[in-house]
Design a protein around this motif. Structure first.
Motif, PDB file in Angstrom:
ATOM      1  N   ALA A  31      43.745  94.952  85.756  1.00 48.00           N
ATOM      2  CA  ALA A  31      44.404  94.065  84.803  1.00 48.00           C
ATOM      3  C   ALA A  31      43.900  92.646  84.953  1.00 48.00           C
ATOM      4  CB  ALA A  31      45.915  94.109  85.007  1.00 48.00           C
ATOM      5  N   ALA A  32      43.564  92.290  86.197  1.00 42.13           N
ATOM      6  CA  ALA A  32      43.047  90.931  86.426  1.00 42.13           C
ATOM      7  C   ALA A  32      41.783  90.706  85.613  1.00 42.13           C
ATOM      8  CB  ALA A  32      42.777  90.723  87.906  1.00 42.13           C
ATOM      9  N   VAL A  33      40.938  91.738  85.532  1.00 37.77           N
ATOM     10  CA  VAL A  33      39.709  91.597  84.760  1.00 37.77           C
ATOM     11  C   VAL A  33      40.034  91.295  83.297  1.00 37.77           C
ATOM     12  CG1 VAL A  33      37.697  92.848  83.918  1.00 37.77           C
ATOM     13  CG2 VAL A  33      38.371  93.037  86.311  1.00 37.77           C
ATOM     14  N   LYS A  34      41.083  91.950  82.798  1.00 38.16           N
ATOM     15  CA  LYS A  34      41.458  91.725  81.393  1.00 38.16           C
ATOM     16  C   LYS A  34      42.018  90.313  81.202  1.00 38.16           C
ATOM     17  CE  LYS A  34      40.608  95.887  79.748  1.00 38.16           C
ATOM     18  NZ  LYS A  34      39.423  96.026  80.625  1.00 38.16           N
ATOM     19  N   TRP A  35      42.724  89.866  82.202  1.00 39.26           N
ATOM     20  CA  TRP A  35      43.370  88.549  82.072  1.00 39.26           C
ATOM     21  C   TRP A  35      42.423  87.384  82.371  1.00 39.26           C
ATOM     22  CZ3 TRP A  35      48.050  86.403  80.645  1.00 39.26           C
ATOM     23  CH2 TRP A  35      49.035  87.301  80.254  1.00 39.26           C
ATOM     24  N   ALA A  36      41.410  87.642  83.165  1.00 40.87           N
ATOM     25  CA  ALA A  36      40.589  86.546  83.692  1.00 40.87           C
ATOM     26  C   ALA A  36      40.032  85.599  82.625  1.00 40.87           C
ATOM     27  CB  ALA A  36      39.454  87.110  84.544  1.00 40.87           C
ATOM     28  N   PRO A  37      39.522  86.138  81.479  1.00 40.98           N
ATOM     29  CA  PRO A  37      38.990  85.186  80.489  1.00 40.98           C
ATOM     30  C   PRO A  37      40.052  84.199  80.009  1.00 40.98           C
ATOM     31  CG  PRO A  37      38.348  87.424  79.954  1.00 40.98           C
ATOM     32  CD  PRO A  37      39.312  87.518  81.087  1.00 40.98           C
ATOM     33  N   TYR A  38      41.286  84.683  79.881  1.00 40.68           N
ATOM     34  CA  TYR A  38      42.355  83.800  79.388  1.00 40.68           C
ATOM     35  C   TYR A  38      42.774  82.814  80.483  1.00 40.68           C
ATOM     36  CZ  TYR A  38      42.176  87.467  75.977  1.00 40.68           C
ATOM     37  OH  TYR A  38      41.703  88.351  75.035  1.00 40.68           O
ATOM     38  N   ILE A  39      42.849  83.320  81.698  1.00 40.82           N
ATOM     39  CA  ILE A  39      43.190  82.411  82.805  1.00 40.82           C
ATOM     40  C   ILE A  39      42.116  81.329  82.923  1.00 40.82           C
ATOM     41  CG2 ILE A  39      43.502  82.248  85.296  1.00 40.82           C
ATOM     42  CD1 ILE A  39      44.678  85.019  85.263  1.00 40.82           C
ATOM     43  N   GLY A  40      40.855  81.758  82.814  1.00 41.99           N
ATOM     44  CA  GLY A  40      39.760  80.795  82.886  1.00 41.99           C
ATOM     45  C   GLY A  40      39.882  79.754  81.791  1.00 41.99           C
ATOM     46  N   ALA A  41      40.207  80.206  80.574  1.00 44.95           N
ATOM     47  CA  ALA A  41      40.317  79.276  79.448  1.00 44.95           C
ATOM     48  C   ALA A  41      41.425  78.267  79.718  1.00 44.95           C
ATOM     49  CB  ALA A  41      40.598  80.047  78.166  1.00 44.95           C
ATOM     50  N   LEU A  42      42.583  78.760  80.164  1.00 45.81           N
ATOM     51  CA  LEU A  42      43.692  77.837  80.433  1.00 45.81           C
ATOM     52  C   LEU A  42      43.345  76.886  81.572  1.00 45.81           C
ATOM     53  CD1 LEU A  42      46.798  80.164  80.037  1.00 45.81           C
ATOM     54  CD2 LEU A  42      45.913  78.454  78.448  1.00 45.81           C
ATOM     55  N   ALA A  43      42.593  77.410  82.558  1.00 46.31           N
ATOM     56  CA  ALA A  43      42.192  76.549  83.676  1.00 46.31           C
ATOM     57  C   ALA A  43      41.324  75.404  83.181  1.00 46.31           C
ATOM     58  CB  ALA A  43      41.439  77.376  84.721  1.00 46.31           C
ATOM     59  N   VAL A  44      40.359  75.740  82.346  1.00 44.98           N
ATOM     60  CA  VAL A  44      39.441  74.709  81.865  1.00 44.98           C
ATOM     61  C   VAL A  44      40.173  73.721  80.957  1.00 44.98           C
ATOM     62  CG1 VAL A  44      37.428  74.326  80.436  1.00 44.98           C
ATOM     63  CG2 VAL A  44      37.405  76.108  82.138  1.00 44.98           C
TER      64      VAL A  44
ATOM     65  N   PRO B 278      30.215  84.999  87.046  1.00 44.69           N
ATOM     66  CA  PRO B 278      31.507  85.643  87.279  1.00 44.69           C
ATOM     67  C   PRO B 278      31.316  87.118  87.596  1.00 44.69           C
ATOM     68  CG  PRO B 278      31.136  85.361  84.940  1.00 44.69           C
ATOM     69  CD  PRO B 278      29.969  84.732  85.632  1.00 44.69           C
ATOM     70  N   ALA B 279      32.417  87.793  87.896  1.00 39.05           N
ATOM     71  CA  ALA B 279      32.353  89.219  88.197  1.00 39.05           C
ATOM     72  C   ALA B 279      31.663  89.937  87.039  1.00 39.05           C
ATOM     73  CB  ALA B 279      33.762  89.761  88.411  1.00 39.05           C
ATOM     74  N   PRO B 280      30.961  91.048  87.348  1.00 40.37           N
ATOM     75  CA  PRO B 280      30.139  91.703  86.325  1.00 40.37           C
ATOM     76  C   PRO B 280      30.927  92.129  85.087  1.00 40.37           C
ATOM     77  CG  PRO B 280      30.227  92.985  88.368  1.00 40.37           C
ATOM     78  CD  PRO B 280      30.797  91.669  88.666  1.00 40.37           C
ATOM     79  N   ALA B 281      32.220  92.394  85.253  1.00 42.62           N
ATOM     80  CA  ALA B 281      32.982  92.868  84.106  1.00 42.62           C
ATOM     81  C   ALA B 281      33.317  91.740  83.134  1.00 42.62           C
ATOM     82  CB  ALA B 281      34.268  93.534  84.580  1.00 42.62           C
ATOM     83  N   LEU B 282      33.041  90.502  83.536  1.00 41.52           N
ATOM     84  CA  LEU B 282      33.418  89.372  82.683  1.00 41.52           C
ATOM     85  C   LEU B 282      32.216  88.871  81.892  1.00 41.52           C
ATOM     86  CD1 LEU B 282      35.554  87.485  85.323  1.00 41.52           C
ATOM     87  CD2 LEU B 282      36.372  88.941  83.481  1.00 41.52           C
ATOM     88  N   SER B 283      32.526  88.185  80.806  1.00 40.28           N
ATOM     89  CA  SER B 283      31.464  87.685  79.946  1.00 40.28           C
ATOM     90  C   SER B 283      30.796  86.467  80.567  1.00 40.28           C
ATOM     91  CB  SER B 283      32.037  87.314  78.583  1.00 40.28           C
ATOM     92  OG  SER B 283      31.245  86.316  77.983  1.00 40.28           O
ATOM     93  N   GLN B 284      29.480  86.589  80.800  1.00 33.29           N
ATOM     94  CA  GLN B 284      28.762  85.467  81.401  1.00 33.29           C
ATOM     95  C   GLN B 284      28.743  84.243  80.497  1.00 33.29           C
ATOM     96  OE1 GLN B 284      24.826  86.288  82.732  1.00 33.29           O
ATOM     97  NE2 GLN B 284      25.540  86.733  84.793  1.00 33.29           N
ATOM     98  N   GLU B 285      28.495  84.482  79.214  1.00 37.14           N
ATOM     99  CA  GLU B 285      28.381  83.356  78.292  1.00 37.14           C
ATOM    100  C   GLU B 285      29.669  82.545  78.309  1.00 37.14           C
ATOM    101  OE1 GLU B 285      27.519  86.484  77.457  1.00 37.14           O
ATOM    102  OE2 GLU B 285      25.383  86.051  77.724  1.00 37.14           O
ATOM    103  N   LEU B 286      30.793  83.276  78.245  1.00 35.21           N
ATOM    104  CA  LEU B 286      32.087  82.600  78.203  1.00 35.21           C
ATOM    105  C   LEU B 286      32.302  81.751  79.450  1.00 35.21           C
ATOM    106  CD1 LEU B 286      34.717  82.394  76.584  1.00 35.21           C
ATOM    107  CD2 LEU B 286      35.625  84.192  78.049  1.00 35.21           C
TER     108      LEU B 286
ATOM    109  N   MET C 179      32.052  76.666  82.741  1.00 31.14           N
ATOM    110  CA  MET C 179      31.422  75.888  83.796  1.00 31.14           C
ATOM    111  C   MET C 179      31.011  74.508  83.292  1.00 31.14           C
ATOM    112  SD  MET C 179      27.747  76.533  85.580  1.00 31.14           S
ATOM    113  CE  MET C 179      26.865  75.648  84.305  1.00 31.14           C
ATOM    114  N   VAL C 180      30.358  74.521  82.123  1.00 26.79           N
ATOM    115  CA  VAL C 180      29.851  73.260  81.593  1.00 26.79           C
ATOM    116  C   VAL C 180      31.006  72.297  81.319  1.00 26.79           C
ATOM    117  CG1 VAL C 180      28.723  72.253  79.586  1.00 26.79           C
ATOM    118  CG2 VAL C 180      27.751  74.266  80.674  1.00 26.79           C
ATOM    119  N   ILE C 181      32.093  72.831  80.758  1.00 31.58           N
ATOM    120  CA  ILE C 181      33.231  71.956  80.442  1.00 31.58           C
ATOM    121  C   ILE C 181      33.899  71.479  81.728  1.00 31.58           C
ATOM    122  CG2 ILE C 181      35.384  71.777  79.177  1.00 31.58           C
ATOM    123  CD1 ILE C 181      34.395  74.064  77.415  1.00 31.58           C
ATOM    124  N   ALA C 182      34.075  72.413  82.659  1.00 29.55           N
ATOM    125  CA  ALA C 182      34.749  72.040  83.905  1.00 29.55           C
ATOM    126  C   ALA C 182      33.968  70.965  84.633  1.00 29.55           C
ATOM    127  CB  ALA C 182      34.917  73.270  84.797  1.00 29.55           C
TER     128      ALA C 182
END
Lengths: 517, 628
Positions: A287-300, A422-430, A435-438
């Motif tokens: 489930a973390a893999v599914k959530w990670a893009p959203y957590i990353g977005a909120l973090a940034v 990021p972990a292989p299951a996550l989108s690199q581009e995203l 990274m660039v914004i952070a």
């Protein structure tokens, strides 16, 4: 029973409950005996610290990925909750941080208890807090974890509500309800997890195993896991706090007494990020893999949003509080990358933020103590009136904006770097976009922190304070601050001190994510 | 001998630590002497290491010293270590050499300042950071130094922090640099992801294997970092403001050493630049030459003695990037060294003038100072001839090398460079004539009793004399008479040899280009002579140039306008929308609580009904979900 056996059996328990015992002791000391109350409170904190040091000294750092000092006892059999405590490389740095902060806060407050004074009640609350925080970091059973996690809430509520600033009522209730709301969703998730994973244990290890087994068998719906993770996300995310659940933080910090602010920034926020790693990621990796893009977005978003928010603040304490939103964004970005590297960066970031922002709140408290205001435009020329105080502020600001060679850098830089791969299951581009914004957030951080320093420390004192005698750093302040300042420097030069401890455990975890598609 | 390289940064660090503890007690001038001695010690250590390097040949002419493992986590490993090779030691040598002279000068210059010892604390910390920057064996150690010099520069620009302008200038420098650092950081991320290491030895060895697109990205991101630190367009705005700091700081940090860090970095990673697409170096060359021209046009209308030199520094740094973009790394380093000599000389001379004029910086109130400050005047004139490109002074040789390579890259680059060289000769002559010649102007209606200027003490003039000697002779480092006299080129060969552009022009063409360059300089000097010495022509100093083409004010207007609105809007958004939602929910809950209270009527049968309905609903839900 020889010494070592005793330590293994009782070490963690003693460390966690000695402060609580101290709190009970404090209750029976007559209120008039202030000195005795203070000594007893400090004694309890130091006793807990001494036991903690003994435990950490006997901790086997060569296998820090394994749970050590494990104690497993029946607790509430009816609901299969057990008293399971233990520590591994993930908990060690945070426990050390907590053990350090508590006595330092007491020393700092020694002769300067905020209105309405009453050191007895204040110190009791602080000791209860210590038990709650330490308990959260050692608990290995979800119910136990939840109890400790919630124990923290009440003392902080009272600390803000009784000893706080003018708007303490609003701030404390907001803090309480907001966090409680998250906890309510979290406990629902815990219960759901219990049933999903087999329904016979709340032990984190068992739960993780149960979920993994069902995933291997392919009979656990992803949506169930994602929803359960969602409940935890609310509980932990509010505590961190993540954008957009952060608005309790500036209010709570601004109103809280200095001691409360320091503990809040240094340790309480880490309960959230720690919970993410220890509970959410550990038990529900898929489930973390599914959530990670959203957590990353909120973090940034938090990184940029917090920084922009800082630039608009007019109150020193509120600015520092807002900067926490940005800094915790880096921690969450590291977590969201789901890599060994990012998780390590996150844990380092937690400790670094605890030290640095804790120091900044100490300093804000001391400024308030001297000038009776934290309004930035009324301050200025601190370096002329109290040069040592001013330079300590400058040092902490440099650390906070991530200057290499000081601790803040090692939380920030690797966290951003981790988003590159990021972990292989996550989108690199995203994540590369993240990274660039952070990375741009570091520019803004320099902007608001140096602006704060210029307005408060540079320049000349404003007219109203021009003729006021301002006391430079006091003895109690030196005692409270020197360990923190030294650690900021030492960890900046030798970051491996922490990475060595956290890496083995987080490598195991990172490998789990590396194996997920 | 080579292992002693750790001593080079260690000595200034020791000086810094001692002064932090004892500085106040040592006071004036003890603290200054200690700092000078530490910097001088570092110079000696650098010289010893250099002697060691000379003893080695070819590939062996480099030495790696690892101190300790800095961080190792999840496959990422960085060590704190030093790389001693011809490039880094050359840098270390001139940093510590000029640094020592400027430390010595500062003992006099900072005389009587209440923060005397604090000044030397920062100076030693700066020298330490700068040495970490150039000696670091990997990009992260370089970055440590890179940020360290930025922090020292911040503290020193804002040294007299009681004045708000100084404090703002410091902040501006740091924040602008941070924009460049963003590029540096992203370049490191990209490098690590591609090569798996940040060590120069690994990265540069692997450089030919990096895909051109990646190499281009790394090179340009690093160049962005260099633009910040070395004050190139579009990030140069902080450097003129940085003149708010004490003049020795301007000489050491904002002319001779720190601002050349970008040039060093690009030279260090030259194999990556070689591996990039062809247009990447062209971008660097064009940014460099346009910055050079742009800053030169601003310099010719400044009236503050230090501002002229500041814009001149921006312009000269532009020349160095022109060299880098043209593949002439040796020429870039050569010009960096000669520039360090003559620009430090000019700044220290300006400081001596300011000192002698009792803190006057406006050139319109100077004149005929050669009579009162003969040593300062004579040495300043040497610096002027060097920067103007008059042979045989040092600047001529290095600028000539750059223009030659630029010509071979693209004649248009050469032409812009030539125009800039002419302007350089012009504005520097203008400065010399306004300050040291003509009539004495310090007494006017507003200042009827201005005291007479005086010459500075030996601690200030000695460094001037030494630097004047160096500014005259430094051309010897790399004379263009065949391979034998290209000392610097042969010395740096192991580092940049493979990336270095080889000059193909015939000797006659080279002489022709050099003659044109000299002619350009002489024209510039002659015109300035007519205008500012003989006063036979009206000065042309358009207001727009004096205001720096309004570049800075536009940025300030943007930050104060839309920028400010953006973060004010964020705060409003946070207060009304996000927190408004939170408070709204709270109000809603309280409102519904009032209504829901009616449900709590105390009748057990109502509760029982509620519980029953709930149980049925839950059961129905779960049964519908269960699949048998």
């Amino acid at each position: 029973m020889d010494n070592n056996e005793f330590l293994t059996e009782w070490g963690l328990t003693l460390m966690v409950f000695l402060p609580l015992a101290g709190a009970l002791l404090l209750m029976v000391i007559p209120k008039a005996q202030e000195q005795m109350i203070k000594v007893a409170a400090l004694g309890a904190a130091l006793a807990s610290g001494a036991v903690g040091v003994a435990v950490l000294a006997n901790f086997n750092y060569d296998s820090s990925e394994k749970l050590q000092f494990v104690v497993n006892r029946n607790w509430i059999e009816a609901i299969h909750a057990n008293y399971i405590v233990g520590i591994d490389g993930l908990s060690v740095p945070l426990i050390a941080l907590t053990l350090l902060i508590t006595p330092l806060v007491m020393v700092y407050s020694w002769n300067h208890f905020p209105q309405p004074h009453n050191p007895q009640a204040f110190l009791i609350l602080m000791l209860v807090l210590a038990t709650g925080m330490l308990g959260t970091f050692v608990a290995q059973d979800l119910i136990l974890f939840f109890v400790f996690f919630e124990v923290v809430l009440l003392p902080m509520y009272f600390m803000i509500g009784v000893w706080g600033g003018e708007q303490r009522q609003y701030a404390s209730i907001k803090f309480f309800l907001y966090t409680l709301f998250g906890s309510a969703l979290m406990i629902v998730s815990f219960l759901a997890l219990f049933f999903v994973a087999g329904g016979d244990s709340f032990s984190m290890v068992d739960l993780a195993q149960g979920v993994a087994d069902r995933n291997a068998a392919g009979n656990l719906a992803m949506i169930t896991q994602v929803l359960i993770f969602g409940g935890m996300f609310m509980g932990f995310g509010i505590k961190v706090p993540m954008f957009p659940f952060h608005t309790w933080l500036p209010d709570a910090h601004t109103q809280a007494p200095t001691a409360g602010s320091v503990i809040l920034a240094a340790v309480l926020l880490k309960l959230g990020t720690y919970g993410f790693i220890r509970v959410a990621l550990f038990i529900l990796p898929e489930a973390a893999v599914k959530w990670a893009p959203y957590i990353g977005a909120l973090a940034v978003i938090g990184i940029i949003y917090g920084a922009l928010g800082c630039l608009a603040q007019t109150d020193m304490k509120r600015l520092i509080a807002f900067s926490s939103v940005a800094h915790m964004g880096f921690v969450m970005l590291g977590i969201a990358s789901l890599t060994t590297f990012g998780l390590n960066a996150a844990v380092f970031g937690m400790v670094a933020h605890g030290l640095i922002t804790g120091m900044l709140f100490f300093l804000a408290g001391s400024v308030k103590d001297r000038f009776h205001t934290l309004e930035i435009k009324r301050l200025g020329g601190l370096l002329l009136q109290a040069p040592k105080l001013g330079w300590i502020l400058g040092f902490c600001i440099m650390a906070s904006l991530g200057l290499p060679g000081l601790a803040g850098f090692w939380g920030e830089f690797p966290a951003i770097l981790s988003a590159y791969n990021p972990a292989p299951a996550l989108s690199q581009e995203l994540f590369r976009t993240y990274m660039v914004i952070a990375a741009f957030g570091t520019v803004l951080a320099a902007g608001y922190l140096l602006w704060l320093f210029q307005r408060t420390a540079f320049g000349t004192p404003s007219e109203e304070f021009a003729d006021v005698e301002i006391e430079d750093v006091r003895v109690s302040e030196w005692i409270a601050w020197v360990p923190l300042l030294a650690l900021i420097l030492v960890l900046g030069v030798f970051p491996n001190i922490i990475f060595h401890v956290t890496d083995p455990f987080l490598t195991v975890m990172g490998n789990t994510f590396a194996g997920l598609k | 001998m080579l292992d002693l390289v750790w001593l080079v940064p260690a000595l200034p660090l020791a000086g810094f630590l001692i002064l932090v503890v004892l500085g106040r007690r040592m006071g004036e001038p003890g603290a200054g002497w200690l700092a000078t001695a530490m910097c001088g010690g570092a110079f000696v250590a650098s010289a010893i290491v250099m002697a060691g390097l000379i003893g080695e040949q070819g590939e062996n002419r480099r030495h790696l010293l690892t101190l300790f493992e800095w961080m190792k986590v999840g496959g990422f490993r960085v060590e704190v270590g030093f790389l001693a090779d011809p490039l880094s030691i050359t840098m270390a040598l001139f940093i510590t050499g000029i640094g020592t002279l400027i430390h010595l000068y500062s003992i006099s210059y900072m005389h009587g300042d209440p923060k005397f010892s604090k000044f030397f604390i920062y100076m030693n910390l700066f020298v330490f950071s700068m040495l970490m920057l150039v000696l670091g064996s990997n990009m992260l150690v370089t970055f440590l130094g890179w940020e360290g010099v930025g922090a020292c520069s911040y503290l020193l620009i804002a040294f007299w922090f009681s004045k708000d302008a100084n404090a703002s200038a410091g902040k501006k420098a740091f924040v602008t640099n941070r924009i460049g650092d963003w590029g540096f950081m992203c370049a490191m991320f990209l490098t690590f992801a591609t090569v798996g290491s940040l060590d120069y030895s690994v990265v540069l060895e692997q450089a030919p294997l990096i895909a051109p697109a990646t190499a281009t990205a790394i090179a340009l991101l690093l160049f962005l970092g260099a633009c910040g630190k070395s004050a190139q367009l579009p990030l140069f705005v902080w450097l003129p403001d940085a003149m708010a700091g004490p003049t020795p700081v301007s000489a050491l940090i904002h002319a001779a050493t720190m601002v050349t860090a970008g040039v060093y970095l690009m030279t260090r990673v030259s194999p990556i630049l070689t591996q990039s697409y062809d247009w990447a170096p062209s971008i660097i060359a064009w940014v460099g030459v346009i910055t050079a021209l742009f800053a030169a046009t601003i310099a010719l209308a400044q009236t503050d003695i230090k501002k002229v030199l500041a814009y001149s520094t921006v312009s000269q740094l532009g020349f160095m990037f022109l060299a880098i973009g043209s593949g002439a790394y040796v020429a870039a380093i050569f010009h960096m060294i000669t520039h360090a000599f003559f620009k430090a000389l000019l700044f220290l001379g300006a400081g001596s003038v300011i000192h002698g004029m009792h803190d006057e910086q406006d050139m319109r109130r100077m004149g005929n100072l050669k009579k009162y400050m003969p040593i300062t005047a004579a040495t300043f004139i040497v610096g002027w001839l060097a920067i103007a490109g008059v042979p045989p002074f040092a600047g001529f040789w290095s600028k000539d090398e750059i223009l030659l390579s630029a010509y071979e890259k693209n004649p248009a680059l050469w032409f812009v460079g030539l125009v800039t060289a002419l302007l350089t000769a012009f504005y520097m002559s203008r400065q010399v004539f306004m300050v040291f010649f003509g009539e004495e102007r310090w007494r006017d209606a507003d200042h009827p009793d201005a005291p007479e200027p005086h010459e500075s003490p030996w601690k200030m003039t000695l460094p001037l004399v030494v630097l004047a000697g160096l500014a005259t002779m430094a051309g010897i480092l790399n004379l263009p008479f065949g391979n034998r006299t290209h000392f610097l080129e042969r010395w740096l060969e192991p580092v940049v040899g493979e990336s270095e552009h080889t000059v193909t022009a015939a000797a006659s063409a080279q002489i022709g280009l050099a003659a044109l360059a000299v002619a350009g300089s002489l024209v510039g000097i002659a015109v300035a002579y007519r205008i500012y010495y003989q006063r036979k022509m009206e000065p042309v100093e358009p207001a727009i140039m004096a205001q720096g083409w309004k570049y800075d004010t536009s940025i300030a207007a943007f930050m104060g306008g839309p920028g400010r609105e953006a973060f004010e809007a964020t705060a409003t958004f946070d207060g009304t929308v996000i927190d408004g939602a939170v408070n709204g929910v709270a109000t809603l809950v309280r409102g519904s609580g009032v209504h829901l209270r009616k449900v709590q009527n105390g009748f057990v049968r109502t509760y029982a009904l509620g519980v029953a309905v709930g149980v049925v609903a839950l059961l129905a839900y779960f049964l519908s979900r269960v699949t048998f």
